[in-house]
Design an enzyme around this catalytic site. Sequence first.
Site, PDB file in Angstrom:
ATOM      1  N   ALA A   9       0.810  -1.219   0.000  1.00 55.25           N
ATOM      2  CA  ALA A   9       0.000   0.000   0.000  1.00 55.25           C
ATOM      3  C   ALA A   9       0.845   1.271   0.000  1.00 55.25           C
ATOM      4  O   ALA A   9       0.335   2.357  -0.241  1.00 55.25           O
ATOM      5  CB  ALA A   9      -0.938   0.000   1.207  1.00 55.25           C
ATOM      6  N   ARG A  14      10.193   7.690  -3.436  1.00 57.18           N
ATOM      7  CA  ARG A  14      11.517   7.827  -4.039  1.00 57.18           C
ATOM      8  C   ARG A  14      11.622   7.237  -5.453  1.00 57.18           C
ATOM      9  O   ARG A  14      12.623   7.422  -6.130  1.00 57.18           O
ATOM     10  CB  ARG A  14      12.582   7.201  -3.122  1.00 57.18           C
ATOM     11  CG  ARG A  14      12.985   8.141  -2.007  1.00 57.18           C
ATOM     12  CD  ARG A  14      14.075   7.547  -1.170  1.00 57.18           C
ATOM     13  NE  ARG A  14      13.580   6.498  -0.282  1.00 57.18           N
ATOM     14  CZ  ARG A  14      14.322   5.502   0.200  1.00 57.18           C
ATOM     15  NH1 ARG A  14      15.587   5.413  -0.121  1.00 57.18           N
ATOM     16  NH2 ARG A  14      13.788   4.614   1.005  1.00 57.18           N
ATOM     17  N   TYR A 356       1.219  -6.196 -38.807  1.00 60.02           N
ATOM     18  CA  TYR A 356       0.366  -5.205 -38.152  1.00 60.02           C
ATOM     19  C   TYR A 356      -0.276  -4.277 -39.170  1.00 60.02           C
ATOM     20  O   TYR A 356       0.403  -3.693 -40.018  1.00 60.02           O
ATOM     21  CB  TYR A 356       1.215  -4.389 -37.177  1.00 60.02           C
ATOM     22  CG  TYR A 356       0.456  -3.339 -36.401  1.00 60.02           C
ATOM     23  CD1 TYR A 356      -0.621  -3.688 -35.590  1.00 60.02           C
ATOM     24  CD2 TYR A 356       0.826  -1.994 -36.470  1.00 60.02           C
ATOM     25  CE1 TYR A 356      -1.321  -2.721 -34.875  1.00 60.02           C
ATOM     26  CE2 TYR A 356       0.147  -1.024 -35.748  1.00 60.02           C
ATOM     27  CZ  TYR A 356      -0.931  -1.400 -34.955  1.00 60.02           C
ATOM     28  OH  TYR A 356      -1.618  -0.450 -34.235  1.00 60.02           O
TER      29      TYR A 356
HETATM   30  C1  UD1 Z   1       9.874  -2.275   7.700  1.00 58.91           C
HETATM   31  C2  UD1 Z   1      10.030  -2.808   9.119  1.00 58.91           C
HETATM   32  C3  UD1 Z   1      11.502  -2.888   9.473  1.00 58.91           C
HETATM   33  C4  UD1 Z   1      12.211  -3.789   8.475  1.00 58.91           C
HETATM   34  C5  UD1 Z   1      11.971  -3.312   7.048  1.00 58.91           C
HETATM   35  C6  UD1 Z   1      12.487  -4.340   6.070  1.00 58.91           C
HETATM   36  C7  UD1 Z   1       8.062  -1.981  10.317  1.00 58.91           C
HETATM   37  C8  UD1 Z   1       7.540  -1.016  11.320  1.00 58.91           C
HETATM   38  N1  UD1 Z   1       9.352  -1.902  10.034  1.00 58.91           N
HETATM   39  O1  UD1 Z   1      10.404  -0.975   7.714  1.00 58.91           O
HETATM   40  O2  UD1 Z   1      11.667  -3.412  10.785  1.00 58.91           O
HETATM   41  O3  UD1 Z   1      13.585  -3.831   8.765  1.00 58.91           O
HETATM   42  O4  UD1 Z   1      10.560  -3.153   6.791  1.00 58.91           O
HETATM   43  O5  UD1 Z   1      12.382  -3.844   4.773  1.00 58.91           O
HETATM   44  O6  UD1 Z   1       7.321  -2.801   9.825  1.00 58.91           O
HETATM   45  N2  UD1 Z   1       3.130  -0.619   3.870  1.00 58.91           N
HETATM   46  C9  UD1 Z   1       1.751  -0.697   3.742  1.00 58.91           C
HETATM   47  N3  UD1 Z   1       0.969   0.119   4.496  1.00 58.91           N
HETATM   48  C10 UD1 Z   1       1.479   0.993   5.374  1.00 58.91           C
HETATM   49  C11 UD1 Z   1       2.876   1.092   5.525  1.00 58.91           C
HETATM   50  C12 UD1 Z   1       3.677   0.256   4.747  1.00 58.91           C
HETATM   51  O7  UD1 Z   1       1.254  -1.504   2.942  1.00 58.91           O
HETATM   52  O8  UD1 Z   1       0.696   1.688   6.033  1.00 58.91           O
HETATM   53  C13 UD1 Z   1       3.971  -1.499   3.066  1.00 58.91           C
HETATM   54  C14 UD1 Z   1       4.929  -0.751   2.159  1.00 58.91           C
HETATM   55  O9  UD1 Z   1       4.318  -0.533   0.905  1.00 58.91           O
HETATM   56  C15 UD1 Z   1       6.099  -1.721   2.068  1.00 58.91           C
HETATM   57  C16 UD1 Z   1       6.081  -2.469   3.388  1.00 58.91           C
HETATM   58  O10 UD1 Z   1       4.784  -2.247   3.930  1.00 58.91           O
HETATM   59  O11 UD1 Z   1       5.911  -2.674   1.031  1.00 58.91           O
HETATM   60  C17 UD1 Z   1       7.139  -1.971   4.363  1.00 58.91           C
HETATM   61  O12 UD1 Z   1       6.907  -0.633   4.642  1.00 58.91           O
HETATM   62  P1  UD1 Z   1       8.064   0.420   4.774  1.00 58.91           P
HETATM   63  O13 UD1 Z   1       7.499   1.731   5.030  1.00 58.91           O
HETATM   64  O14 UD1 Z   1       9.012   0.253   3.646  1.00 58.91           O
HETATM   65  O15 UD1 Z   1       8.744  -0.108   6.119  1.00 58.91           O
HETATM   66  P2  UD1 Z   1      10.239   0.102   6.517  1.00 58.91           P
HETATM   67  O16 UD1 Z   1      10.374   1.434   7.108  1.00 58.91           O
HETATM   68  O17 UD1 Z   1      11.138  -0.264   5.421  1.00 58.91           O
END
Ligand code: UD1
Length: 427
Positions: A9, A14, A356
């Site tokens: 989601a 970036r 085509y």
């Molecule tokens: C998360 C982990 C972190 C881990 C890292 C590995 C948490 C709090 N932290 O951090 O410990 O080391 O992944 O990559 O989980 N997403 C949603 N909905 C949201 C927020 C995020 O679907 O509300 C999805 C993002 O699209 C992504 C994934 O969850 O695919 C991870 O979210 P991201 O914000 O990248 O977490 P990190 O800060 O990387």
Amino acid sequence: MMKSIILAAGKGTRMKSETPKVLHTIFDKPLVEYVIEAVNNTGLVDANYIIVGHQARLVEEFISKNCRNSKCILQVPQLGTGHAVSMARPELSGYDGDVIILCGDTPLITSETIKEFVDFHKSKQSDLTVMSAIMENPTNYGRIIKNYNGTINSIVEEKDATAEEKLVKEINAGIYCINWGKIRQAFAELKNNNAQGEYYLTDIVKWANSKKLSVNSYTIKNNEEIFGINSKANLAEAAKLMNKRIINKHLENGVTIIDPVTTWISPDTVIESDTVIYPSCYINGKNKIGKNCKIGPFAHLRGDVVLEDNVKIGNFVEVKKTTIKSHTNACHLTYLGDSEIGSGVNIGAGTITANYNPLTKEKSKTIIKDNVKIGSNSVLVAPVTVDEGVNVGALSVITKNIPAWALAITRAPLRVVENWVKKNTNQ
Ligand code: UD1
Ligand code: MG
């Protein structure tokens, strides 16, 4: 059978793109599809729940068309990874088996690793298993904080970590296996009192410990598999890593690849042994290439290409949606699209299948039967069939079916005007 929840989601700011992050592609296949395929190919899971939010409609459209066993669940607004997983609670209300949680932006994860991870979870009779990795540079990852006895205490996010916690090199890979029946209540109790004001999925570790559940970590062997895509530079790097993995597999299987660095081969291409791939080829989509073929240098297979044994595709030849039988050559400067080509055929330099019609936007088929010889610079205007043994003279435009063993030629007769140059130039 188990279920999976795939988090997709997030905004992916970036990437600097109009396209949602998980729909960015490697070999024209979206990142999220790689993750879903890796999960489906374990054979352990019968339903994937994809959490979508940012540009949800586009992601949903793609998944409903292309991914089996997969259903999207909307998360609006996006309040963190824990909040994302909690969106699946209604769907999983009657379920109390195991759930694997993964991220949609880690296309390099393999079925083998997921299987090993689940095996570990089961053998430990674990209620919550976290996949971890040892990173020389753990910056930005959540750190795995262990108790003195080696059990896992909690996961601390970079932004919430103390200086001492930041030194920990074991990180949270973002992949979990949980006993849904026992852990689901955690998602109703998560708090967002942290540095980012988010509902952290990682807080289920503390929750499970407080309930005296069995919490374990499994350390991944190859960190490459959890490489996450956050930027276009990451995307290019992941594509390279994936390509290298694919090339190595083909080399192991006996395919000769002269230059692994400039050769690109999609994950859905099968190649039999003793085929040689010359430098600078781009092989995309789903293809099947037989034994002893020669491809390139500088060839482009665009998908749905089937080559039987001993086929030659030479330089600057583009092939799409085409089947070519054995011992057929298309050695130079040619386009073959939507075609069926027999065996023992020679396709002269510069041959084009005009498949085509830009007015009707329709694509039509070219059929070339066994032992046909197509002279150089010919155009085959589809739909058209060139029957067995036909000889097409160079520079011909073939607009109707040609019967077996005929000569077909549209070239204007050669005129030789003797002394024309002298007469016209006062020599
Ligand atoms: C998360 C982990 C972190 C881990 C890292 C590995 C948490 C709090 N932290 O951090 O410990 O080391 O992944 O990559 O989980 N997403 C949603 N909905 C949201 C927020 C995020 O679907 O509300 C999805 C993002 O699209 C992504 C994934 O969850 O695919 C991870 O979210 P991201 O914000 O990248 O977490 P990190 O800060 O990387
Ligand atoms: Mg991330």
